[in-house]
Design a protein around this motif. Sequence first.
Motif, PDB file in Angstrom:
ATOM      1  N   ILE A 246       0.865  -1.184   0.000  1.00 21.99           N
ATOM      2  CA  ILE A 246       0.000   0.000   0.000  1.00 21.99           C
ATOM      3  C   ILE A 246       0.898   1.229   0.000  1.00 21.99           C
ATOM      4  O   ILE A 246       1.857   1.305   0.764  1.00 21.99           O
ATOM      5  CB  ILE A 246      -0.933   0.029   1.224  1.00 21.99           C
ATOM      6  N   HIS A 247       0.582   2.179  -0.854  1.00 23.14           N
ATOM      7  CA  HIS A 247       1.311   3.452  -0.940  1.00 23.14           C
ATOM      8  C   HIS A 247       0.393   4.531  -0.381  1.00 23.14           C
ATOM      9  O   HIS A 247      -0.678   4.795  -0.921  1.00 23.14           O
ATOM     10  CB  HIS A 247       1.639   3.752  -2.407  1.00 23.14           C
ATOM     11  N   HIS A 248       0.806   5.148   0.734  1.00 16.23           N
ATOM     12  CA  HIS A 248      -0.011   6.170   1.389  1.00 16.23           C
ATOM     13  C   HIS A 248       0.618   7.547   1.201  1.00 16.23           C
ATOM     14  O   HIS A 248       1.830   7.702   1.309  1.00 16.23           O
ATOM     15  CB  HIS A 248      -0.139   5.863   2.881  1.00 16.23           C
TER      16      HIS A 248
ATOM     17  N   LYS B 194      -1.466  -0.705  -4.190  1.00 11.32           N
ATOM     18  CA  LYS B 194      -2.735  -0.054  -3.853  1.00 11.32           C
ATOM     19  C   LYS B 194      -2.479   1.346  -3.312  1.00 11.32           C
ATOM     20  O   LYS B 194      -1.620   1.541  -2.453  1.00 11.32           O
ATOM     21  CB  LYS B 194      -3.485  -0.885  -2.811  1.00 11.32           C
TER      22      LYS B 194
ATOM     23  N   SER C 253      -3.445   4.723  -1.220  1.00 11.23           N
ATOM     24  CA  SER C 253      -4.187   5.195  -0.061  1.00 11.23           C
ATOM     25  C   SER C 253      -3.844   6.674   0.111  1.00 11.23           C
ATOM     26  O   SER C 253      -2.691   7.057  -0.071  1.00 11.23           O
ATOM     27  CB  SER C 253      -3.756   4.415   1.181  1.00 11.23           C
TER      28      SER C 253
END
Length: 175
Positions: free
Chosen positions: A61-63, A85, A87
């Motif tokens: 996940i890349h936030h 994904k 975020s």
Amino acid sequence: WVSDITYVGKRTNPSYLALITDAYSKKIVGYNVSNSLSVQGSLKALDMALKNRYYKEQPLIHHSDRGLQYCSNDYQELLDKNGIKASMTEKYDPYENAVAERINGILKQEFNIAKYEANLKIKKQIINESIKIYNQERPHLSNHMLTPNQMHKQSKVEMKTYKSKKLNNEVIVQL
């Protein structure tokens, strides 16, 4: 991963540092310094992070905050192409991207990367050396006093535990 862009240098000669940090190990896995806030700097940081990625078979996940760079079609397409994904924060509250903001603070406060009035080439050298020291030599309490590189290379996940401040009812909180 967590991402952010921070201002580097003086207002008369600004530069921008795009960072991608592994949230677990606090290792800076990608970065780019440029004189522009265009999406290109963020894309270069993401390219570096992708090349340095250890566990390519694991979900990721890349936030980030809702900066235009992270919302751009090019950035989102590169994440999608690599099965990452996206975020994003719901608001523009820095607490929603606290790990990334903390890394910015460490680089600015401990390594003084923002105080130099220098050209881009010199700023890049200062930041490159600071990140190398940060990743290889600076231990973190949240990493059991391991450096980001040491924490990143572990073969198992070690969760940090914290003891409650209540002395008579000792409680361990697992994060």
